[in-house]
Design an enzyme around this catalytic site. Sequence first.
Site, PDB file in Angstrom:
ATOM      1  N   GLU A 190       0.867  -1.179   0.000  1.00 14.91           N
ATOM      2  CA  GLU A 190       0.000   0.000   0.000  1.00 14.91           C
ATOM      3  C   GLU A 190       0.904   1.229   0.000  1.00 14.91           C
ATOM      4  OE1 GLU A 190      -3.484   2.248   2.595  1.00 14.91           O
ATOM      5  OE2 GLU A 190      -2.868   0.207   3.168  1.00 14.91           O
ATOM      6  N   ASN A 231      -5.925   2.260  -0.835  1.00 14.84           N
ATOM      7  CA  ASN A 231      -7.064   1.949   0.019  1.00 14.84           C
ATOM      8  C   ASN A 231      -8.218   2.896  -0.295  1.00 14.84           C
ATOM      9  OD1 ASN A 231      -8.627   0.802   2.014  1.00 14.84           O
ATOM     10  ND2 ASN A 231      -7.018   0.904   3.563  1.00 14.84           N
ATOM     11  N   ASP A 292     -11.281  -1.302   3.738  1.00 15.34           N
ATOM     12  CA  ASP A 292     -11.430  -1.543   5.168  1.00 15.34           C
ATOM     13  C   ASP A 292     -11.730  -0.246   5.908  1.00 15.34           C
ATOM     14  OD1 ASP A 292      -8.673  -0.714   4.666  1.00 15.34           O
ATOM     15  OD2 ASP A 292      -8.358  -1.049   6.805  1.00 15.34           O
ATOM     16  N   GLU A 293     -12.396  -0.377   7.038  1.00 12.50           N
ATOM     17  CA  GLU A 293     -12.576   0.703   8.017  1.00 12.50           C
ATOM     18  C   GLU A 293     -13.172   1.977   7.402  1.00 12.50           C
ATOM     19  OE1 GLU A 293      -9.049  -0.575  11.145  1.00 12.50           O
ATOM     20  OE2 GLU A 293      -8.574   0.946   9.640  1.00 12.50           O
ATOM     21  N   TYR A 391       0.429  -9.433  12.754  1.00 16.00           N
ATOM     22  CA  TYR A 391       0.782  -8.035  12.503  1.00 16.00           C
ATOM     23  C   TYR A 391       2.066  -7.629  13.224  1.00 16.00           C
ATOM     24  CZ  TYR A 391      -3.641  -6.693  10.268  1.00 16.00           C
ATOM     25  OH  TYR A 391      -4.685  -6.560   9.410  1.00 16.00           O
ATOM     26  N   ASP A 435       1.233   2.491  12.431  1.00 16.82           N
ATOM     27  CA  ASP A 435       0.238   3.212  13.230  1.00 16.82           C
ATOM     28  C   ASP A 435       0.849   4.268  14.150  1.00 16.82           C
ATOM     29  OD1 ASP A 435      -0.932   0.967  12.061  1.00 16.82           O
ATOM     30  OD2 ASP A 435      -2.477   0.852  13.600  1.00 16.82           O
TER      31      ASP A 435
END
Length: 607
Positions: A190, A231, A292-293, A391, A435
């Site tokens: 990504e 995304n 996603d999300e 992850y 993150d």
Amino acid sequence: MRWAGLLSVLVLLVGPAPAVAAREEPRTPVTVPALADWTPEPGSYAYDGDTRLVAGTGAERRVASTLAADLRAAGHGTVPVVRGGARAGDIVIDIRPGRTSLGPEGYELHAGRRLSVTGATETGAFYGTRTLLQLLAQDDRVPAGRTVDVPRYRERGVGVCACYIHVSLPWLENLVREMAYHKLNQLLLELKVKSDAHPEANTWGYYTEDEIRRLVALGEEYHVEIIPEINSPGHMDPWIENRPDLQLTDRDGTKQPSRLDITRPEAFAYYTSLMDEYARVFPAREWHMGADEYMLGSDFAKYPQVLEYARGRYGPDATPQDAFVDFVNRVHAYAAGKGKRLRIWNDGLTGANTVPVAAGTTVEHWLDVAVKPSRLIAQGHPLMNAAYALYLVRGGFHTDTEALYDQSWDPRSFEGEQLASADGITGAKISLWPDNGRGETENEVAVALWPALRHIAQATWGEPHPDATYAEFTARGAEVGHAPGRRDLTRVPVADGTYTFRTSGSSFTAALRRTPDGYVTLRTADGCLAVRGGKLTLNVPLQPGVEVTPQACDPADTLQRWQPVPAGGGGHRLVNAITRMTVSVTDDGRLAQYPPDQRTPAVWHLT
């Protein structure tokens, strides 16, 4: 009786016969993934200065050429590639399409007076050479024997989000080499490619097309397919932060920079135009749209236009989720029209939709939601295991590789459901997320990555638990080492000391000290140089033009770490360890970070 008496005398004279030693079972050669099938033979294969690579066809010669370069990089000398006439000590690359039992990626390796690697395809033969490199990393003599080695799963991957926090190209190139060395075949990436069609989107974090072509070429040589992801329709802020016309607006008139307005034709046209730009540099047969999300931290009720759109297309019983699935399906159709298959994450498939996701869409399952993996398979979706348990998050959660190994984890173990059969499962991947972008540097991430990478390689290619203990499995990884050609990114080209840094229009004096993860700090009389200011994204100031200023020195502050990069003529560029932008001198003499293609980086001469 006479013979018995004579035997007694001989025993008294020379003593009893020695006990016959128990025969040791020949040891299976050590590789990662482990060889499940090994038939030993007497003797060994010897690699030496007379070894040649024998290859005839174009595909065989491509495999041999890559192997020759890797042998040289691994310190095994220069090995010529020749046609025909194999002799003792040679390595033979053989591609036989009729060996269908090997499948598209399996191979046979036979070591004797010479060593042969046979595949039904070029990829299969290539993987056989990876096993050979691992064996030669341990000893120039390979025990004689034969193995037939075929993967259990067709997708064996690593996912990297280089989407907000830039990941350096050398780091990604190291990753491609390591993946191939361990027979992983899919890098799901990504990222943002600098856009010609939408220059307003070219805030930092992007890669140039030339950089991507270089990475893709390496992937093709090493049989790692690089699948790009933009995304959508959530997490779109890297693209549409400067396009309020495409942002979803809530009932109070507040625009959402991370959410694409899926009710607008312009939004779909914008997204597909980005897909077309990516197609110029990514030849991959698949497209990842994320999905996603989309409503992370919100809900569809705040956006009544979404329900209105869904009912307008699918009738009065439609749900807002149908509008979301509609967008996914339109992207699926567009990708299919370009010869590409679509991939999405699973968390948006909550079961609240009446419109089905197009069959054939690969779903990467990471989160336990109402629609379970078994149901997705029954609905016709190829399913990849991308479990949260796999992850690695910068400055956050790290997969517990030891626990997974001890549990004999394999790709049937999903979040929320354990499947009895592997039918419908394409494979599995580990995922790297930024993150907390400043939580760890790239070099620190690499240290945590390699055990997880070897584990996913083992669990997707062969038996998930080849050694009795995790310690034995990690020792296996240590024996095979790292991929040939892997660059040591922790090497600092400048010795510790106090230097005056000079460039056109600016100079400063600083004490340069190497950090444990392979960067440096620069302590001036006023503090340590750091990037400070601007808007924080994932805890990092990512805007071009943010100033570089002295701050109170803090060894834990990764924004105070720098990479000196040789720039020719004895000079160096200074690259921030986290933002990956270079230090430039502004027109009024200030130090600031910029992407190297937006402003010429300063070249510093150290005295």
